[in-house]
Design an enzyme around this catalytic site. Sequence first.
Site, mmCIF file in Angstrom:
data_model
loop_
_atom_site.group_PDB
_atom_site.id
_atom_site.type_symbol
_atom_site.label_atom_id
_atom_site.label_comp_id
_atom_site.label_asym_id
_atom_site.label_seq_id
_atom_site.Cartn_x
_atom_site.Cartn_y
_atom_site.Cartn_z
ATOM 1 N N GLY A 120 -1.183 -5.044 -4.621
ATOM 2 C CA GLY A 120 -1.992 -4.016 -5.086
ATOM 3 C C GLY A 120 -1.842 -2.891 -4.192
ATOM 4 N N GLY A 124 1.473 -11.646 0.491
ATOM 5 C CA GLY A 124 2.509 -12.046 -0.367
ATOM 6 C C GLY A 124 3.998 -11.734 -0.268
ATOM 7 C CB THR A 174 -3.625 -5.979 2.907
ATOM 8 O OG1 THR A 174 -5.036 -6.360 2.276
ATOM 9 C CG2 THR A 174 -3.427 -6.578 4.324
ATOM 10 C CG ASP A 193 -8.694 -7.317 0.647
ATOM 11 O OD1 ASP A 193 -9.047 -6.392 0.229
ATOM 12 O OD2 ASP A 193 -8.187 -8.258 0.037
ATOM 13 C CE1 TYR A 243 -7.828 -2.863 -9.407
ATOM 14 C CE2 TYR A 243 -9.692 -3.052 -10.706
ATOM 15 C CZ TYR A 243 -8.723 -3.692 -10.251
ATOM 16 O OH TYR A 243 -8.372 -4.943 -10.348
ATOM 17 C CB ILE A 244 -12.315 4.821 -7.449
ATOM 18 C CG1 ILE A 244 -12.411 4.805 -8.927
ATOM 19 C CG2 ILE A 244 -12.439 6.338 -6.870
ATOM 20 C CD1 ILE A 244 -13.917 5.290 -9.465
ATOM 21 C CB ILE A 245 -12.136 2.181 -2.840
ATOM 22 C CG1 ILE A 245 -13.523 2.669 -2.924
ATOM 23 C CG2 ILE A 245 -11.519 1.992 -1.564
ATOM 24 C CD1 ILE A 245 -14.560 1.822 -2.738
ATOM 25 N NE ARG A 246 -5.749 -1.827 -5.914
ATOM 26 C CZ ARG A 246 -5.428 -2.870 -6.724
ATOM 27 N NH1 ARG A 246 -5.578 -4.163 -6.095
ATOM 28 N NH2 ARG A 246 -4.715 -2.710 -7.858
HETATM 29 N N1 LIG Z 1 5.934 -17.337 -1.003
HETATM 30 C C1 LIG Z 1 6.457 -16.448 -1.813
HETATM 31 N N2 LIG Z 1 7.736 -16.442 -2.043
HETATM 32 C C2 LIG Z 1 8.359 -15.502 -2.714
HETATM 33 N N3 LIG Z 1 7.611 -14.282 -2.987
HETATM 34 C C3 LIG Z 1 6.267 -14.238 -3.008
HETATM 35 C C4 LIG Z 1 5.640 -15.285 -2.206
HETATM 36 N N4 LIG Z 1 4.094 -15.011 -2.049
HETATM 37 C C5 LIG Z 1 4.104 -13.733 -3.076
HETATM 38 N N5 LIG Z 1 5.337 -13.277 -3.449
HETATM 39 C C6 LIG Z 1 5.549 -12.115 -4.162
HETATM 40 O O1 LIG Z 1 5.084 -11.007 -3.382
HETATM 41 C C7 LIG Z 1 4.668 -9.967 -4.322
HETATM 42 C C8 LIG Z 1 3.334 -9.448 -3.744
HETATM 43 O O2 LIG Z 1 2.324 -10.458 -3.609
HETATM 44 P P1 LIG Z 1 0.968 -10.319 -3.920
HETATM 45 O O3 LIG Z 1 0.245 -11.514 -3.582
HETATM 46 O O4 LIG Z 1 0.877 -9.710 -5.475
HETATM 47 O O5 LIG Z 1 0.651 -8.926 -2.976
HETATM 48 P P2 LIG Z 1 0.444 -8.601 -1.693
HETATM 49 O O6 LIG Z 1 1.886 -8.569 -0.926
HETATM 50 O O7 LIG Z 1 -0.325 -7.374 -1.587
HETATM 51 O O8 LIG Z 1 -0.621 -9.930 -0.944
HETATM 52 C C9 LIG Z 1 4.712 -10.642 -5.733
HETATM 53 O O9 LIG Z 1 5.890 -10.222 -6.278
HETATM 54 C C10 LIG Z 1 4.724 -12.240 -5.228
HETATM 55 O O10 LIG Z 1 5.175 -12.687 -6.150
HETATM 56 O O1 LIG Z 2 -6.448 -6.066 -9.652
HETATM 57 P P1 LIG Z 2 -5.391 -6.574 -8.967
HETATM 58 O O2 LIG Z 2 -4.181 -5.875 -8.699
HETATM 59 O O3 LIG Z 2 -5.195 -8.098 -8.989
HETATM 60 O O4 LIG Z 2 -6.068 -6.471 -7.308
HETATM 61 C C1 LIG Z 2 -7.079 -6.899 -6.826
HETATM 62 C C2 LIG Z 2 -6.994 -7.328 -5.387
HETATM 63 O O5 LIG Z 2 -6.343 -6.290 -4.606
HETATM 64 C C3 LIG Z 2 -6.855 -6.488 -3.544
HETATM 65 O O6 LIG Z 2 -7.422 -5.259 -3.091
HETATM 66 C C4 LIG Z 2 -5.816 -6.417 -2.088
HETATM 67 O O7 LIG Z 2 -4.686 -7.448 -2.586
HETATM 68 P P2 LIG Z 2 -3.517 -7.696 -2.119
HETATM 69 O O8 LIG Z 2 -3.322 -7.354 -0.792
HETATM 70 O O9 LIG Z 2 -2.924 -8.988 -2.280
HETATM 71 O O10 LIG Z 2 -2.575 -6.710 -2.909
HETATM 72 C C5 LIG Z 2 -7.762 -7.536 -3.110
HETATM 73 O O11 LIG Z 2 -9.131 -7.045 -2.637
HETATM 74 C C6 LIG Z 2 -8.186 -7.719 -4.406
HETATM 75 O O12 LIG Z 2 -8.607 -8.767 -4.972
HETATM 76 MG MG LIG Z 3 -2.414 -10.138 -0.664
#
Ligand SMILES: Nc1ncnc2c1ncn2[C@@H]1O[C@H](COP(=O)(O)OP(=O)(O)O)[C@@H](O)[C@H]1O
Ligand SMILES: O=P(O)(O)OC[C@H]1O[C@](O)(COP(=O)(O)O)[C@@H](O)[C@@H]1O
Ligand SMILES: [Mg+2]
Length: 446
Positions: free
Chosen positions: A90, A183, A210, A212, A364-367
């Site tokens: 996100g 992720g 993040t 969060d 989404y405005i904040i983000r």
């Molecule tokens: N265990 C994992 N192994 C490989 N890729 C991952 C794994 N977990 C998340 N990802 C990938 O990392 C990217 C970002 O993850 P996401 O959860 O959407 O956001 P964030 O990094 O903000 O937590 C995505 O493309 C997701 O599929």
């Molecule tokens: O609408 P999207 O892109 O799924 O994002 C929503 C999520 O993004 C966040 O702001 C941040 O999540 P990530 O750190 O995984 O990107 C969460 O608080 C929220 O649940």
């Molecule tokens: Mg995340």
Amino acid sequence: MNDLKRSDFEVNRLGKATLLSPIFKNYAEEAPDKEFIDDSRRIIYDPSIEAYKANMESGEEPISFLKAGARKEIYFDPSKTKAAIVTCGGLCPGINNVIRGLVNGLYYRYKVRNIWGIQYGYQGFIPEYGHEMIKLTPEVVKDIHLFGGTILGSSRGRQDISAMVDALERENINILFTIGGDGTLAGNHVINEEIKRRGLKIVTAGIPKTIDNDVNYMTKTFGFDTAFTTAAAVVRDAHNEATGAYNGVAIVKLMGRDSGFIAANAALAMPDVNFVLVPESKFDLHGEKGFLAALKSRVVDRHHALVVVAEGAGQHLFDEGSEVKDKSGNVKHKDIGVFLKDEIGKFFTGEGIEATVKYIDPSYIIRSEVAIPADSVFCNDLALNAVHGAMAGLTDFVVGRWHNQFTYLPIPVATASRKKIDVDGSLWWSVLETTGQPINMTNEDK
Ligand SMILES: Nc1ncnc2c1ncn2[C@@H]1O[C@H](COP(=O)(O)OP(=O)(O)O)[C@@H](O)[C@H]1O
Ligand SMILES: O=P(O)(O)OC[C@H]1O[C@](O)(COP(=O)(O)O)[C@@H](O)[C@@H]1O
Ligand SMILES: [Mg+2]
């Protein structure tokens, strides 16, 4: 601490750093006392005297983190180094500042000229998507900190790890910077595992993104200050809506999938808030000690109320249905904001009280806001420290900040668990004291 040991905090390195850093060469004559950091420098996890005494008694070395910063010797020869940057997950205020900081740090401090942006997250490594790599120079990034979002684009969803490492090999990339949350960091780690399996000379570094603020072992992630500052302005306006009607109730929903830090901090910044609902503190809706009874008492007494709710709060109030996940596998929470608006409306009608309920969702405005100055400074420092670590040959690491010091953590420890509000800690107690909300809004005795 999740039973982690001192050795779990050891950052991996690709090989010995033997080249004199261009930074050292630059400063050697003009500033011979400039501080360079070596791998023996560490930042202690718990600086309390109690922890010190306990360690003295047990003879165990305390948990500590590698100190970030410029090293005198580096691993990569800048003239032969190719770096790539990818942004995933996100949006978050400050991503562009981090990209700018990485490019300028590589270019000006280390004289690396070969810097590329991968488009649309991990998708950008997969040829089938057709996302071209973008050449990044100080000229290209000079104004990007003036905009929110990410100039590289982002995405969610798993990609084939082997195919991603094929792309790194094909493009002769030596350093991969991933800007993302838990992720992305998990993805960075598995990419690194594949790099190791193939015996490649590539390092991977993470910059934690993040809003969060839920990454462990770091006081704060970038964008968080901007997020709650922007949220606080919305909360202020919502207060006007609440006071503008007799028995006015305003509800503001803020992001926070599993951690309520934005909601808690926005409420502390704008102390007109009467109730903060977060995932970490369970509440009942109905019953003598439930949230609605407490809200009624507030409205009857003061004729307006302001509620801030984090998106992950109160999920137990929904009927169990099938769990919806996003492309990355994150659980998509049911909409607690709309649910509360409806339930509050029904409740007051049932009680024979005429109330006006207003619901505001600025998520989404904040983000996608532009980083505030404090975050801009933070983003730049995080980026520069990521560059220092990567050029020195550290790998599979993420940059953090702890006790006002920049640190390097092995990615697995940062992703081992999520940081959450401690409901017995000072942040949550400040929220309880500022709002005046009941400590326990469940019908169970605590
Ligand atoms: N265990 C994992 N192994 C490989 N890729 C991952 C794994 N977990 C998340 N990802 C990938 O990392 C990217 C970002 O993850 P996401 O959860 O959407 O956001 P964030 O990094 O903000 O937590 C995505 O493309 C997701 O599929
Ligand atoms: O609408 P999207 O892109 O799924 O994002 C929503 C999520 O993004 C966040 O702001 C941040 O999540 P990530 O750190 O995984 O990107 C969460 O608080 C929220 O649940
Ligand atoms: Mg995340």
